[in-house]
Design a protein around this motif. Structure first.
Motif, PDB file in Angstrom:
ATOM      1  N   GLU A 145       5.955   8.784  -1.310  1.00  0.00           N
ATOM      2  CA  GLU A 145       5.256   8.086  -0.233  1.00  0.00           C
ATOM      3  C   GLU A 145       5.241   8.910   1.055  1.00  0.00           C
ATOM      4  O   GLU A 145       6.266   9.463   1.467  1.00  0.00           O
ATOM      5  N   GLY A 146       4.075   8.998   1.660  1.00  0.00           N
ATOM      6  CA  GLY A 146       3.929   9.710   2.918  1.00  0.00           C
ATOM      7  C   GLY A 146       3.999  11.223   2.798  1.00  0.00           C
ATOM      8  O   GLY A 146       3.976  11.931   3.799  1.00  0.00           O
ATOM      9  N   PRO A 201      -5.670  12.149   3.253  1.00  0.00           N
ATOM     10  CA  PRO A 201      -4.836  10.935   3.262  1.00  0.00           C
ATOM     11  C   PRO A 201      -5.461   9.860   2.383  1.00  0.00           C
ATOM     12  O   PRO A 201      -6.661   9.609   2.484  1.00  0.00           O
ATOM     13  N   ARG A 202      -4.646   9.257   1.500  1.00  0.00           N
ATOM     14  CA  ARG A 202      -5.153   8.216   0.605  1.00  0.00           C
ATOM     15  C   ARG A 202      -4.190   7.038   0.601  1.00  0.00           C
ATOM     16  O   ARG A 202      -2.994   7.204   0.829  1.00  0.00           O
ATOM     17  N   GLU A 203      -4.724   5.845   0.321  1.00  0.00           N
ATOM     18  CA  GLU A 203      -3.885   4.653   0.186  1.00  0.00           C
ATOM     19  C   GLU A 203      -4.157   4.002  -1.148  1.00  0.00           C
ATOM     20  O   GLU A 203      -5.312   3.888  -1.565  1.00  0.00           O
ATOM     21  N   PHE A 204      -3.099   3.562  -1.812  1.00  0.00           N
ATOM     22  CA  PHE A 204      -3.271   2.955  -3.127  1.00  0.00           C
ATOM     23  C   PHE A 204      -2.497   1.652  -3.204  1.00  0.00           C
ATOM     24  O   PHE A 204      -1.325   1.588  -2.802  1.00  0.00           O
ATOM     25  N   ASP A 205      -3.168   0.646  -3.757  1.00  0.00           N
ATOM     26  CA  ASP A 205      -2.543  -0.654  -3.929  1.00  0.00           C
ATOM     27  C   ASP A 205      -1.936  -0.697  -5.328  1.00  0.00           C
ATOM     28  O   ASP A 205      -2.556  -1.190  -6.279  1.00  0.00           O
ATOM     29  N   LYS A 265       6.569   5.737  -5.134  1.00  0.00           N
ATOM     30  CA  LYS A 265       7.419   5.413  -3.979  1.00  0.00           C
ATOM     31  C   LYS A 265       8.165   6.664  -3.475  1.00  0.00           C
ATOM     32  O   LYS A 265       8.314   6.867  -2.270  1.00  0.00           O
ATOM     33  N   MET A 325       0.832  -1.215   0.000  1.00  0.00           N
ATOM     34  CA  MET A 325       0.000   0.000   0.000  1.00  0.00           C
ATOM     35  C   MET A 325       0.865   1.264   0.000  1.00  0.00           C
ATOM     36  O   MET A 325       1.767   1.388   0.832  1.00  0.00           O
ATOM     37  N   MET A 326       0.572   2.132  -0.901  1.00  0.00           N
ATOM     38  CA  MET A 326       1.283   3.402  -0.959  1.00  0.00           C
ATOM     39  C   MET A 326       0.400   4.474  -0.318  1.00  0.00           C
ATOM     40  O   MET A 326      -0.740   4.683  -0.734  1.00  0.00           O
ATOM     41  N   LYS A 327       0.946   5.126   0.697  1.00  0.00           N
ATOM     42  CA  LYS A 327       0.178   6.184   1.356  1.00  0.00           C
ATOM     43  C   LYS A 327       0.633   7.550   0.821  1.00  0.00           C
ATOM     44  O   LYS A 327       1.830   7.831   0.742  1.00  0.00           O
ATOM     45  N   LYS A 368      -0.744  11.917   0.696  1.00  0.00           N
ATOM     46  CA  LYS A 368      -1.750  12.911   1.045  1.00  0.00           C
ATOM     47  C   LYS A 368      -2.010  13.704  -0.236  1.00  0.00           C
ATOM     48  O   LYS A 368      -1.094  14.344  -0.766  1.00  0.00           O
TER      49      LYS A 368
END
Lengths: 162, 743
Positions: free
Chosen positions: A66-67, A10-14, A63, A1-3, A5
């Protein structure tokens, strides 16, 4: 999961961590204001802000972001929430033609004005030459940046006086 | 911009059969009935094909043209609203659906019959004939700079004026007053004698029952209220906040993504495709062999592209695969030589006896020019989303020719045309490229066997290598001069004639002219490219007349001016450009200026370019542009189109070079097919001359003159004559000139 903002949310993507931010924004997050133009960081149609600085999302792996905080054109402003001074200037100067490159142009222009409140022509050239416009709206983009700079300065002055 | 909804399209039958006939009160058999369900919402009244009126008094102009940045939606709505005396703040625009009723019969009429006027009793016949003809040709085209001159004049203005006429008539009936006592202003009808007034909307139903006049009186220029003003363009707000929907932004539930690679050498096919090598890559769904191309369908574009890049593919061999760009130019030269040697020149224009005049002249000037192939490189790469379901094929894309695309796609997947629905979106640049349906056909062929919608996106590399190219060409000239240095004969021979016919013609008063050409086919696909043949011939003719002027020892502006004594409209535009540029002002060292004039699509444009050449590097500093399009409906929009046409033409003149190597296009992306950028963009001043002549186009006429103006300016600065584009091929360093000299 890539987190990530995105525009404050805040979003998460597979997704594969190598996926360019552009395609995560457009296909996963459904924010299509950011455009695909060349895929090799030559045209600027895909410019978004990473922690406030302009990046080419077509060559930035998710990547690497990320964050962190991504801002797209949708996070800048619209008619309901209010437009940014650059967007207002773009309307006043009637800048866009086909409009496809303009999200990237606006993101580059906002980044420029953040670090340089009153850019010279040469500074505009340097900051904006990574953004191609096939409709040739360059003279109006230049006028738009100058008009936005004046508007931002006037607002700052007003709030300073008040 | 409003968009008609899919729901509306799908449910037309029900609406047209029932609700509308009652609710909108349009009589059966009326043409409006067939399309009302597509364009009219609840409680809205379709007054005629081009205009609907809502209960809130909102007027919506229905425009049968695609918006690609040229401002056509705004300009056409202005023409309609002005004739209708509508309140501009209550005017909206809707792009017409791809429906045969909206075929631009006005465009066909303009092409076939020029600007002739017809007696009123004949007009229904003429219109009916051309509507049928355009339906059959599937013409709903945006191109040729024709929207304003044809649709604007023959459809929008007439529709607006006719709507006002029937609204007034309906008001006269409702109020039982003489028509002559009514006046319309800002979408309100007034009866001053009884002090009554009411908005247009009150009379919509009554108006829709009436037969609109076929030839309503149109306003004279002095009566224009909206035309000629700089209203804000409709499409701009959505283009500053990311909400504008382009073809590439289409989104459907369950949609997958595809990308494609066509055989690099035009005309060749796939020979082997090793699908096993990539079928297990992440996200890959299908690998589709299209014969001359292979597509990968995946969960995302990036996954599809990664897989396609790793797909082992072999293509069939062909003789074309050995061709180099130099071979193509050699072929052109040989075919030109042969045409003359064998006396089989194809005559384009012949008056007087140019060859006899040249044969006996003491003084002859000769030159040969060449231009390369050019790609369009629209910012939005070609793309199309296709969804085949329930016996219909729906397409979301940007196209300059929605009906033509529907016909092409229907043929490719063996559907009835009525079952191919085109949802046209904003175009991220058109320039002629989006008149070719190859990308839509590919998307439909991929989607036809897919249980899900497929969005096909071409990579930039695919976009550049599988364009329909502005032709490469060679053009040769001879001019004979008299003792005064004026030309008495003009012979011009070039390869490959396309459109428009008049592109190679010159406005100058030269008695003997022979213009001819030779056809010389290549395997490179041809396409409309902004201003089409004008883009090359203006460079050829306006460079050569400059050379002739220099040979005669004359000032290039005044020499042209002398030759335009019988063409005052041209002379006025030339004079305006020269005076605004301060033609006689002395320029700094290393600077030069050049002038050119060319008419295209009914509009005359003269440009003066000022360049600075330092260490062989050309910087275009200033362009002064004078334009006469008859009347500029939206002056700021006209200026924007001149700025755009100049940037497009300058990009091509300075850098544009698509070349063929081993049969395929060598260039691939913006690093080797360079674009004009902000730091190279000149200051542009545009001056509009409203001569009152028939209205011409705006989208293309800004392009042709800039290449010769630039080349002539470079000659003025360096003494080097650019006879081959692009400029980047040339060494422009002048011995003794350097940056240090300037300091």
């Amino acid at each position: 999961m890539m987190k990530l903002k995105i525009n404050g949310e805040p979003r998460e993507f597979d997704v594969d961590p190598a996926t360019p931010v552009l395609w995560v924004i457009r296909e996963q997050a459904g924010l299509t204001g950011t455009k695909f133009g060349c895929g090799i960081a030559q045209c600027g149609a895909c410019v978004v802000h990473l922690n406030g600085s302009p990046i080419r999302s077509c060559v930035t792996p998710v990547k690497a972001a990320e964050g962190q905080e991504i801002t797209t054109i949708e996070g800048i402003g619209n008619a309901n929430r209010g437009l940014h001074a650059v967007q207002q200037a773009w309307i006043a100067e009637q800048v866009p033609q086909c409009g496809y490159c303009q999200s990237g142009q606006i993101m580059s222009a906002i980044a420029l004005l953040r670090r340089n409140a009153s850019p010279t022509d040469a500074e505009i050239d340097t900051a904006m030459s990574g953004n191609i416009c096939r409709c040739g709206t360059y003279p109006r983009i230049r006028q738009g940046i100058k008009a936005a700079a004046r508007a931002i300065a006037a607002t700052a002055e007003d709030s300073g006086n008040g | 911009m409003g968009k008609w909804t899919r729901r509306a399209f799908v449910t037309t039958g029900i609406l047209a059969g029932g609700v509308l006939a009652v609710g909108v009160a349009i009589r059966p058999g009326n043409r409006k009935l067939k399309v009302a369900g597509l364009v009219a919402g609840e409680d809205e009244t379709l007054i005629n094909l081009w205009l609907k009126l809502g209960p809130d008094n909102i007027v919506t102009a229905i425009v049968p043209h695609a918006e690609m940045g040229q401002g056509v939606h705004t300009t056409l709505a202005m023409m309609l609203a002005d004739e209708m005396d509508a309140d501009w703040s209550l005017v909206r625009v809707l792009e017409a659906p791809a429906h045969p009723e909206y075929a631009n019969y006005a465009l066909a009429k303009g092409y076939a019959l020029g600007d002739q006027s017809f007696p009123s009793w004949l007009l229904p016949t003429v219109d009916g004939f051309f509507l049928q003809a355009t339906k059959m040709m599937n013409l709903q085209i945006t191109g040729g700079s024709t929207s304003t001159p044809t649709t604007g004049l023959h459809a929008m203005r007439v529709a607006g004026a006719a709507a006002k006429a029937v609204l007034l008539q309906a008001a006269a009936t409702a109020w039982v007053v003489p028509l002559s006592e009514l006046r319309a202003h800002n979408s309100v009808i007034h009866h001053d004698a009884s002090n009554r007034s009411a908005p247009y909307a009150e009379f919509a139903l009554g108006a829709a029952e009436l037969d609109a006049p076929v030839l309503p009186r149109l306003k004279s220029t002095e009566e224009f209220g909206i035309m000629g003003t700089n209203v804000q363009k409709f499409d701009i707000p959505a283009k500053v906040d990311g909400s504008a929907q382009f073809g590439i932004d289409a989104s459907l539930p369950g949609m997958k993504y595809a990308t494609v690679m066509a055989a690099p050498v035009f005309g060749t096919q796939l020979e082997t495709v090793d699908t096993a090598a990539i079928q297990d890559m992440p996200g890959v769904r299908r690998i589709v062999n299209l014969g001359d191309a292979v597509a990968v369908v995946a969960d995302g574009y990036w996954q599809a592209k990664q897989a396609l890049d790793r797909l082992p593919v072999q293509f069939t061999a062909s003789d074309a695969g050995k061709r180099e760009q130099s071979d193509i130019f050699q072929q052109f030269s040989a075919d030109l030589d042969d045409a003359i040697a064998q006396g089989r020149e194809e005559t384009d224009l012949n008056k007087g006896d140019a060859r006899a005049a040249i044969a006996k002249a003491d003084r002859i000037v000769e030159a040969e020019y060449r231009v390369p192939y050019l790609a369009h490189a629209a910012m939005e790469p070609m793309n199309c989303t296709a969804w085949v379901h329930d016996g219909v094929c729906e397409l979301w894309l940007g196209t300059q020719n929605p009906l033509g695309f529907a016909a092409d796609v229907a043929k490719a997947i063996d559907f009835d045309q009525e079952n191919v629905l085109v949802h046209n979106q904003y175009l991220g640049g058109g320039f002629g490229r989006r008149a070719f349906s190859d990308y839509a056909i590919q998307a439909a062929r991929i989607a036809v066997d897919s249980p899900y919608p497929v969005k096909l996106i071409w990579s930039r590399e695919e976009d550049m290598r599988h364009d329909h190219y502005r032709q490469a060409s060679i053009s040769r000239f001879k001019a004979a001069l008299n003792d005064a240095g004026m030309p008495v004969a003009w012979e011009n021979q070039f390869v490959n004639k396309h459109d428009p016919v008049e592109a190679p013609y010159i406005p100058y008063g030269i008695d003997n002219q022979f213009i001819h050409f030779a056809e010389s086919k290549t395997h490179v696909p041809w396409g409309f490219w902004r201003s089409v043949d004008h883009s090359l011939h203006a460079f050829f003719t306006e460079s050569f007349i400059d050379e002739v002027a220099v040979a005669a020892g004359k000032d290039p502006y005044r020499y042209r001016r002398d030759l335009l004594s019988g063409a005052t409209r041209f002379r006025d535009v030339l004079d305006l450009a020269a005076s605004k540029s301060e033609w006689d002002r002395k320029l700094a060292e290393n600077w030069g200026r050049g002038i050119a004039i060319h008419k295209s699509f009914g509009t005359i444009v003269a440009q003066v370019a000022e360049v600075e050449v330092i260490d062989g590097k050309v910087r275009v500093q200033r362009v002064v542009c004078a334009v006469d399009a008859g009347f500029a409906i939206h002056p700021d929009g006209m200026k924007a189109q001149m700025e755009s046409g100049i940037a497009y033409g300058l990009t091509a003149a300075l850098y544009g070079d698509i070349s063929i190597g081993r049969g395929a296009v060598v260039q691939s992306n913006f690093h080797d097919y360079e674009m004009l950028r902000m730091n190279e963009a000149p200051a542009i001043e545009t001056y509009i001359l409203n001569s009152g002549e028939a209205i011409g186009g705006a989208g293309e006429p800004g392009t042709p003159a800039i290449a010769p103006a630039l080349a002539n300016a470079i000659f003025d600065a360096t003494g080097k004559r650019i006879r081959e584009l692009p400029v980047k091929l040339h060494d422009l360093r002048v011995p003794g000139h350097s940056a240090k000299d300037v300091a």
